[in-house]
Design an enzyme around this catalytic site. Sequence first.
Site, PDB file in Angstrom:
ATOM      1  N   ASN A  55       0.831  -1.205   0.000  1.00 59.79           N
ATOM      2  CA  ASN A  55       0.000   0.000   0.000  1.00 59.79           C
ATOM      3  C   ASN A  55       0.861   1.248   0.000  1.00 59.79           C
ATOM      4  OD1 ASN A  55       0.644  -0.838   2.683  1.00 59.79           O
ATOM      5  ND2 ASN A  55      -0.964   0.454   3.534  1.00 59.79           N
ATOM      6  N   GLU A  83       0.457   5.279   0.525  1.00 61.54           N
ATOM      7  CA  GLU A  83      -0.466   6.319   1.007  1.00 61.54           C
ATOM      8  C   GLU A  83      -0.009   7.701   0.530  1.00 61.54           C
ATOM      9  OE1 GLU A  83      -0.907   5.665   5.238  1.00 61.54           O
ATOM     10  OE2 GLU A  83      -1.994   3.793   4.868  1.00 61.54           O
ATOM     11  N   CYS A 102      -4.234   0.639  -2.378  1.00 61.45           N
ATOM     12  CA  CYS A 102      -4.034  -0.607  -1.627  1.00 61.45           C
ATOM     13  C   CYS A 102      -2.959  -1.480  -2.285  1.00 61.45           C
ATOM     14  CB  CYS A 102      -5.320  -1.424  -1.612  1.00 61.45           C
ATOM     15  SG  CYS A 102      -6.641  -0.711  -0.642  1.00 61.45           S
ATOM     16  N   GLU A 105      -3.010  -4.642  -2.985  1.00 62.59           N
ATOM     17  CA  GLU A 105      -3.525  -5.585  -3.991  1.00 62.59           C
ATOM     18  C   GLU A 105      -3.620  -4.910  -5.356  1.00 62.59           C
ATOM     19  OE1 GLU A 105      -4.699  -4.871  -1.007  1.00 62.59           O
ATOM     20  OE2 GLU A 105      -6.060  -6.391  -0.236  1.00 62.59           O
ATOM     21  N   CYS A 161     -10.178  -5.125   0.773  1.00 63.10           N
ATOM     22  CA  CYS A 161     -11.263  -4.131   0.835  1.00 63.10           C
ATOM     23  C   CYS A 161     -12.207  -4.301  -0.358  1.00 63.10           C
ATOM     24  CB  CYS A 161     -10.689  -2.716   0.884  1.00 63.10           C
ATOM     25  SG  CYS A 161     -10.200  -2.081  -0.728  1.00 63.10           S
ATOM     26  N   CYS A 186     -10.782  -3.409  -3.856  1.00 62.02           N
ATOM     27  CA  CYS A 186      -9.854  -4.422  -4.392  1.00 62.02           C
ATOM     28  C   CYS A 186     -10.613  -5.671  -4.842  1.00 62.02           C
ATOM     29  CB  CYS A 186      -8.797  -4.777  -3.346  1.00 62.02           C
ATOM     30  SG  CYS A 186      -7.605  -3.441  -3.091  1.00 62.02           S
TER      31      CYS A 186
HETATM   32  N1  THU Z   1      -5.197  -1.479   2.659  1.00 67.64           N
HETATM   33  C1  THU Z   1      -4.656  -2.298   1.709  1.00 67.64           C
HETATM   34  O1  THU Z   1      -3.559  -2.056   1.209  1.00 67.64           O
HETATM   35  N2  THU Z   1      -5.375  -3.391   1.337  1.00 67.64           N
HETATM   36  C2  THU Z   1      -6.580  -3.748   1.865  1.00 67.64           C
HETATM   37  O2  THU Z   1      -7.216  -4.681   1.381  1.00 67.64           O
HETATM   38  C3  THU Z   1      -7.091  -3.034   3.037  1.00 67.64           C
HETATM   39  C4  THU Z   1      -6.487  -1.695   3.277  1.00 67.64           C
HETATM   40  C5  THU Z   1      -4.425  -0.295   3.054  1.00 67.64           C
HETATM   41  C6  THU Z   1      -5.021   1.015   2.610  1.00 67.64           C
HETATM   42  C7  THU Z   1      -4.416   1.958   3.626  1.00 67.64           C
HETATM   43  O3  THU Z   1      -3.127   2.351   3.150  1.00 67.64           O
HETATM   44  C8  THU Z   1      -4.247   1.119   4.869  1.00 67.64           C
HETATM   45  O4  THU Z   1      -4.341  -0.232   4.463  1.00 67.64           O
HETATM   46  C9  THU Z   1      -5.294   1.383   5.946  1.00 67.64           C
HETATM   47  O5  THU Z   1      -6.564   1.273   5.433  1.00 67.64           O
END
Ligand code: THU
Length: 158
Positions: free
Chosen positions: A60, A62, A71, A73, A110, A113
């Site tokens: 991920n 940000e 994310c 994935e 999530c 994704c």
């Molecule tokens: N996140 C992911 O990378 N994948 C997921 O399936 C769930 C959430 C990340 C997004 C964000 O950077 C952090 O987790 C908190 O939500």
Amino acid sequence: MIILNNNKITYNSINDIPDDEQELIKNAFMATNNSYAPYSNFHVGAALLLGNGTIIKGSNQENAAYPSGLCAERVAIFHVMNSYSDQKIKKIAITARKKDSTDYIPASPCGGCRQVMLEQEQKQQEKIEVIFQSNGNWMKVFTIMELLPFSFDKNSLK
Ligand code: THU
């Protein structure tokens, strides 16, 4: 190992998971080291097994403008679409840890994704398996349809 139905299995311990999938999980965990998560401190790693045996990692990323991040994935899947467009995605392992921790913690993919995985599964016309931790157990689903029933997809636009 408990078979929940035709499309999903749960493992009480990571040691019960087949070796090749444990290897994929390790790659996903390695990918958490490339995560840029200064806002959530939640480091997610994804590892994708391609048809030719290649493992592709994503983490991920940000941003100060929060919705601009992505994310793990989707970082990995979109990379495959660009650089390995002739390959099918066989399996996806997802792992997470808190900043400065080496313990695996649950991270179920999530909704956004799941939607992207579903489109990929339909596009490649081959099921994608997803392995992730949920409530302390490891889950394996054999198709994205298990994660996203009653979905909106390209057929909805006809
Ligand atoms: N996140 C992911 O990378 N994948 C997921 O399936 C769930 C959430 C990340 C997004 C964000 O950077 C952090 O987790 C908190 O939500």
